[in-house]
Design a protein around this motif. Structure first.
Motif, PDB file in Angstrom:
ATOM      1  N   ARG A 105      -0.290  -1.175  -4.752  1.00  0.00           N
ATOM      2  CA  ARG A 105       0.799  -1.377  -5.878  1.00  0.00           C
ATOM      3  C   ARG A 105       0.691  -3.037  -6.241  1.00  0.00           C
ATOM      4  NH1 ARG A 105       4.002   3.609  -6.179  1.00  0.00           N
ATOM      5  NH2 ARG A 105       2.412   4.385  -6.498  1.00  0.00           N
ATOM      6  N   VAL A 121      -3.192   3.148  -1.300  1.00  0.00           N
ATOM      7  CA  VAL A 121      -3.586   2.527  -3.041  1.00  0.00           C
ATOM      8  C   VAL A 121      -2.067   1.568  -2.946  1.00  0.00           C
ATOM      9  CG1 VAL A 121      -3.339   2.938  -5.080  1.00  0.00           C
ATOM     10  CG2 VAL A 121      -4.235   4.956  -3.657  1.00  0.00           C
ATOM     11  N   GLU A 161       1.201  -0.988  -0.797  1.00  0.00           N
ATOM     12  CA  GLU A 161       0.300   0.009  -0.087  1.00  0.00           C
ATOM     13  C   GLU A 161       0.776   1.528   0.096  1.00  0.00           C
ATOM     14  OE1 GLU A 161      -2.497  -1.283   3.360  1.00  0.00           O
ATOM     15  OE2 GLU A 161      -2.981  -2.742   1.785  1.00  0.00           O
ATOM     16  N   THR A 162       0.609   2.058  -0.303  1.00  0.00           N
ATOM     17  CA  THR A 162       1.747   3.521  -1.451  1.00  0.00           C
ATOM     18  C   THR A 162       1.391   4.450   0.456  1.00  0.00           C
ATOM     19  OG1 THR A 162      -0.635   4.229  -1.706  1.00  0.00           O
ATOM     20  CG2 THR A 162       1.096   3.855  -3.347  1.00  0.00           C
TER      21      THR A 162
END
Ligand code: OXD
Ligand code: MN
Length: 594
Positions: A446, A444, A433-434
């Protein structure tokens, strides 16, 4: 031109062709001698390309600043140039080889005019090891020569070992004008060729590293039945002196270099447990004569991120930078002619120059002094915990593969795959996750399968099939066991639940015990999980309660059902080319989750 250091006809004809293209004023062969490197250091200092740091504080160390527009790898300008787009796959940028060669020749033409060409013969892996491969990099940058001399084995011995063989990787680097719009990092896997133009930043121009040791080598491994992986290699020694080796892959910003150089917590250290670093970034893996998998680190140094490296997070990395190191884009401290970066300590210098070359007062400035991707290039032999097997030409036997990512709620602290094929599935669903550290939305997901997303030199679906095939070639009891870890689980107050750093050894301890058949586990929908009592909490500094550990090991079916949908969406990109074994693992997961 210097006298050629080899008679290898393929090396000489490739060089003749490329030198005619780039048209240098001088040509210098890099023989690997300290005398030659010293002369180049002096030349780079005279031209301002490097600054010599305090011999007293940082013997043999230098500082370099890149152009402001050239501070990191450029994935959107990195291309896999295979005959068809299909061979590069949906996760790579692709350019047709003819088109790429023509474009790059136009950019490279006469770009060395008024400059010197340096021919760097180098070996990825100890010279003469059956794992190792040779490369030749042609560059117009002394910074590249000096960095390559730390990161790889350079010089005459490489060419002597290569003999007349055609098995070497061609690498052309042209600094050109460091023009962003004309920056290209192109790999031609079928031709063993790399061309990099308009950059001077390490990850784009030290062609032995990401370009060769991952992108080209992953394709070589596919053709030659071995694996090139974005993995650290570490050895865990128990008080009886037995060492087990683990390879681990993490996306960036997950503490890979810290794990590679972990210092055991006091409760372990006092009993005689030790951790040895074989590599912090790349592993080349082959089946050994006894049917087990063995790994070497093809590199000879560490190209580590400086910010955040300190005496607590990674004292071994810090110590590695104390001599013979090149620093890039860090703060230059003027009172003592040394270096500083954010997260080194709480005493930013008042009298300094920032990474852009501007006067900087770390005590009053709101701006960062070091670039967040500033780097140290340090010789591996400087590392206090470098493994005695670092130079072993036969590599080290691997007991476990560990995949990991940064997931606040989903993945438990650790779980074990049911078997090899399920482990390939577990690697393929790696994601992070960002964080707020990067631009863009926070949290988000990735996807970064096996941490190879920007580094796989061919179609990722074929790469997964290759992993399945490697597993099939191993006797099951000799195959490394496969695990997933998540150091980044958060509680309802958004606090990390696991202390991380040295305490990660407690998790590696369970992993090794599982490999030896000595630890229990619960079977769940996603894999085997430790029981809370299986993770040793003895002497843990930041108390982790049993409840908290239980929470870190929780598998939430609703979250995992949503994850399964995300995986299916990601797999759909590969248009039916996902290996059947992986599709079966996804199906089985869905059935078990209900
Ligand atoms: C690295 C990376 O520099 O993975 O090692 O980006
Ligand atoms: Mn890396």
């Amino acid at each position: 031109m210097d006298k050629a250091l080899t008679k290898n006809p393929t090396v000489l004809s490739w060089l003749a062709e490329k030198l005619a293209l780039v048209n240098p004023d001088n040509v210098v062969w890099i023989d690997g001698s300290e005398t030659q490197l010293d002369a180049l250091r002096a030349e780079a200092v005279a031209s301002g390309e490097l600054a010599k740091l305090s011999e007293e504080k940082l013997p043999g160390c230098y500082l370099h600043r890149t152009a402001l527009n050239d501070v990191a790898r450029v994935e959107h300008r990195t291309f896999i140039c295979t005959p068809t787009k299909e061979e590069a796959g949906p996760t790579n940028n692709w350019m047709a080889p003819d088109e790429a060669y023509a474009l790059l020749a136009g950019i490279a033409k006469d770009s060395y005019r008024g400059r010197t060409a340096y021919i760097i013969p180098y070996s990825m892996g100890p010279v003469g090891s059956p794992f190792s491969k040779a490369g030749v990099e042609l560059t117009d940058s002394i910074y590249v020569v000096l960095n390559m001399s730390i990161m790889t084995r350079v010089g005459q011995a490489v060419l002597d070992t290569l003999g007349d063989s055609d098995d070497w990787v061609r690498g052309l680097h042209c600094r050109c004008g460091i023009v962003e719009e004309d920056r290209y990092i192109c790999q031609f896997p079928q031709d063993n060729t790399i061309i990099s133009v308009n950059s001077g930043y390490g990850g784009n121009v030290l062609l032995g590293k990401k370009c060769f040791a991952l992108r080209i080598a992953s394709y070589q491994g596919y053709k030659e039945e071995w694996l090139a992986e974005h993995m650290l290699i570490l050895g865990v020694e128990n008080p009886q002196g037995e060492v087990k080796y683990i390879c681990a892959a993490f996306p960036s910003a997950c503490g890979k270099t810290n794990l590679a150089m972990l210092i055991p917590p006091e409760a372990y250290r006092s009993k005689g447990h030790k951790v040895w670093c074989v590599g912090d970034d790349i592993a080349w893996i082959r089946k050994g004569p006894d049917g087990r998998l063995y790994a070497i680190n093809p590199e000879n140094g560490f190209f580590g991120v400086a910010p955040g490296t300190n005496a607590k997070s990674n004292p071994n990395a810090l110590e590695s930078t104390k001599k013979g190191t090149i620093f890039t884009n860090v703060v230059h401290t003027l009172d003592d002619n040394a270096v500083w970066w954010e997260g080194l300590d709480k005493n930013p210098p008042a009298n300094a120059t920032d990474w852009k070359g501007n006067p900087w007062n770390g005590q009053t400035s709101d701006e960062k002094g070091a670039h967040p991707n500033s780097r140290f290039t340090a010789p591996a032999r400087n590392c206090p915990c470098i493994s005695s097997e670092f130079e072993n030409p036969q590599g080290v036997p691997i007991s476990a593969f560990v995949f990991g990512g940064r997931r606040a709620k989903l993945a438990p602290l650790v779980y074990q795959a049911f078997d090899w094929n399920h482990g390939v599935f577990v690697g393929s669903i790696m994601a992070s996750e960002t964080t707020a550290a990067a631009a863009g939305a926070v949290g988000v997901v990735r996807r970064d399968p096996m941490a190879m997303l920007p580094f796989c030199g061919y179609n990722m679906a074929d790469y997964w099939q290759h992993w399945i095939d490697v597993g099939a070639s191993l006797e099951p009891e000799k195959a490394p066991k496969i695990f997933n870890v998540n150091w980044f689980r958060k509680d309802e107050n958004d606090q990390f639940m696991w202390p991380g750093f040295g305490d990660n050894l407690r998790v590696l301890d369970w992993i090794i015990a599982r490999c030896e058949g000595k630890a229990g586990a619960d079977e769940t929908a996603i894999g085997y999980l430790p029981k809370t009592g299986d993770i040793n909490r003895e002497g843990i500094e930041h108390e982790v309660s049993l409840d908290s550990l239980q929470a870190m090991l929780d598998v939430d079916p609703a979250l995992w059902r949503a994850e399964a949908d995300g995986i299916a969406e990601f797999y759909a990109k590969f248009e039916g080319n996902i290996p059947v074994e992986m599709r079966q693992s996804l199906e089985a997961l869905r059935v078990k989750l209900g």
